[in-house]
Scaffold this active site. Structure first.
Site, PDB file in Angstrom:
ATOM      1  N   SER A 106       0.867  -1.181   0.000  1.00  0.00           N
ATOM      2  CA  SER A 106       0.000   0.000   0.000  1.00  0.00           C
ATOM      3  C   SER A 106       0.897   1.223   0.000  1.00  0.00           C
ATOM      4  O   SER A 106       2.071   1.137   0.387  1.00  0.00           O
ATOM      5  CB  SER A 106      -0.849   0.005   1.276  1.00  0.00           C
ATOM      6  N   TYR A 129      -2.853  -1.200  10.314  1.00  0.00           N
ATOM      7  CA  TYR A 129      -2.748  -1.361   8.856  1.00  0.00           C
ATOM      8  C   TYR A 129      -1.398  -0.837   8.347  1.00  0.00           C
ATOM      9  O   TYR A 129      -0.697  -1.512   7.587  1.00  0.00           O
ATOM     10  CB  TYR A 129      -3.908  -0.615   8.188  1.00  0.00           C
TER      11      TYR A 129
HETATM   12  C1  BGC Z   1      -6.243   1.519   1.960  1.00  0.00           C
HETATM   13  C2  BGC Z   1      -7.408   2.367   1.501  1.00  0.00           C
HETATM   14  C3  BGC Z   1      -6.965   3.796   1.289  1.00  0.00           C
HETATM   15  C4  BGC Z   1      -5.717   3.855   0.414  1.00  0.00           C
HETATM   16  C5  BGC Z   1      -5.169   5.265   0.281  1.00  0.00           C
HETATM   17  C6  BGC Z   1      -5.127   1.666   0.958  1.00  0.00           C
HETATM   18  O1  BGC Z   1      -4.056   0.831   1.271  1.00  0.00           O
HETATM   19  O2  BGC Z   1      -6.650   0.170   2.089  1.00  0.00           O
HETATM   20  O3  BGC Z   1      -8.439   2.334   2.475  1.00  0.00           O
HETATM   21  O4  BGC Z   1      -8.004   4.523   0.656  1.00  0.00           O
HETATM   22  O5  BGC Z   1      -4.733   3.013   0.936  1.00  0.00           O
HETATM   23  O6  BGC Z   1      -5.119   5.942   1.500  1.00  0.00           O
END
Ligand code: BGC
Length: 284
Positions: A169, A182
């Site tokens: 991410s 996360y």
């Molecule tokens: C998350 C999303 C978020 C995006 C940008 C992703 O890794 O799961 O919820 O919108 O990152 O912030």
């Protein structure tokens, strides 16, 4: 004043057909019944791979992905596993290998969010995210690497013995208040990916990651499903459109293919420039 694209009009360019870069290869995509995983499974199949479509909940949705791939003339199979369970992952890998003969490409994609302010975050919320997003990737990669090593390079389909594409991410580098579990999981994915790339390169196994930005999927619906939310989101995206799952699929096909054979140990951000910290477009 420029017009911002709205939620439902992202002005996507007309896409060219997917090049046949992966024919004869076998892929396993986790969390492939929805969102990014679903698009990646379909994209890999369009590029010629046979795909095992993993799900944990949503068997029906996984079967729909399989049917969609088959309707386009591809080959796919739904396979159950909770990626945070070692036993499930071993069973899934054995069954995928039995069904398809082997595995050349692994996309450990399954991931989730359990958002809370740090001070309110329960141990369960913390553990759930780490065990699916980080431990789950480790377990799948470990089992896939055993198969890559057992089999070596299949020279008729690829010059590498195996390709792993971790789903990371932008939050492996962008701090994210309210989402420490996360962000920690994705930061962990980054260093796991690079350490694996270093460790496995001598075996001709390439390990990379994709770092999606804001992609239109169920994980972040609240970030794009109203005009106001979408406009707010666009403050974070220099390219001024939300990403589509297909944008990630295209990157996955490239990284899995021999076109990317000298690419090892990187995160390819697919984020419309989100990692360029657009808040600094002026000032600073
Ligand atoms: C998350 C999303 C978020 C995006 C940008 C992703 O890794 O799961 O919820 O919108 O990152 O912030």
């Amino acid at each position: 004043m420029t017009t911002q694209p709205t939620t439902f009009n992202t002005d996507l360019p007309k896409r060219r057909p997917m090049p046949d870069l992966l024919s004869g290869q076998k892929a396993l995509v986790t969390g492939a019944n929805s969102g990014i995983g679903r698009a990646v499974a379909i994209g890999l199949a369009r590029a010629g791979a046979e795909v095992a479509v993993n799900y944990v909940v949503g068997e029906e949705a996984a079967q729909k992905v399989v049917a969609e791939i088959e309707a386009e003339g591809g080959r796919a199979h739904a396979v159950y596993a909770d990626v945070s369970s070692e036993d499930d992952v071993k069973t899934m890998m054995a069954s995928a290998i039995e069904t398809m003969g082997t595995i050349d490409i692994l996309v450990p994609n399954a991931g989730l969010q359990r958002d809370a302010a740090a001070v309110d975050m329960t141990l369960e919320q913390w553990n759930k995210v780490i065990s699916v997003n980080l431990t789950g990737q480790f377990l799948c990669i470990r089992e896939a690497v055993k198969e890559f090593n057992r089999r070596g390079v299949r020279t008729d389909v690829s010059v590498a013995a195996g390709k792993v594409i971790c789903m990371s991410s932008v939050h492996e580098v962008i701090a994210w208040a309210g989402h420490i579990n996360y962000a920690a999981s994705k930061g962990g994915v980054h260093m796991m990916m690079q350490s694996l790339a270093q460790e496995l390169a001598p075996q001709r196994i390439r390990v990379n990651a994709i770092g999606p930005g804001a992609i239109r999927t169920p994980i972040n619906t609240q970030a794009w499903n109203t005009e106001a939310a979408y406009a707010d989101l666009m403050r974070l995206v220099p390219y001024k459109r939300i990403g589509e799952p297909e944008d990630i699929a295209n990157a996955a096909v490239f990284l899995a293919s021999d076109m990317a054979d000298y690419i090892n140990g990187i995160t390819l951000f697919v984020d419309g420039g989100m990692t360029c910290y657009p808040g600094f477009a002026t000032g600073g």
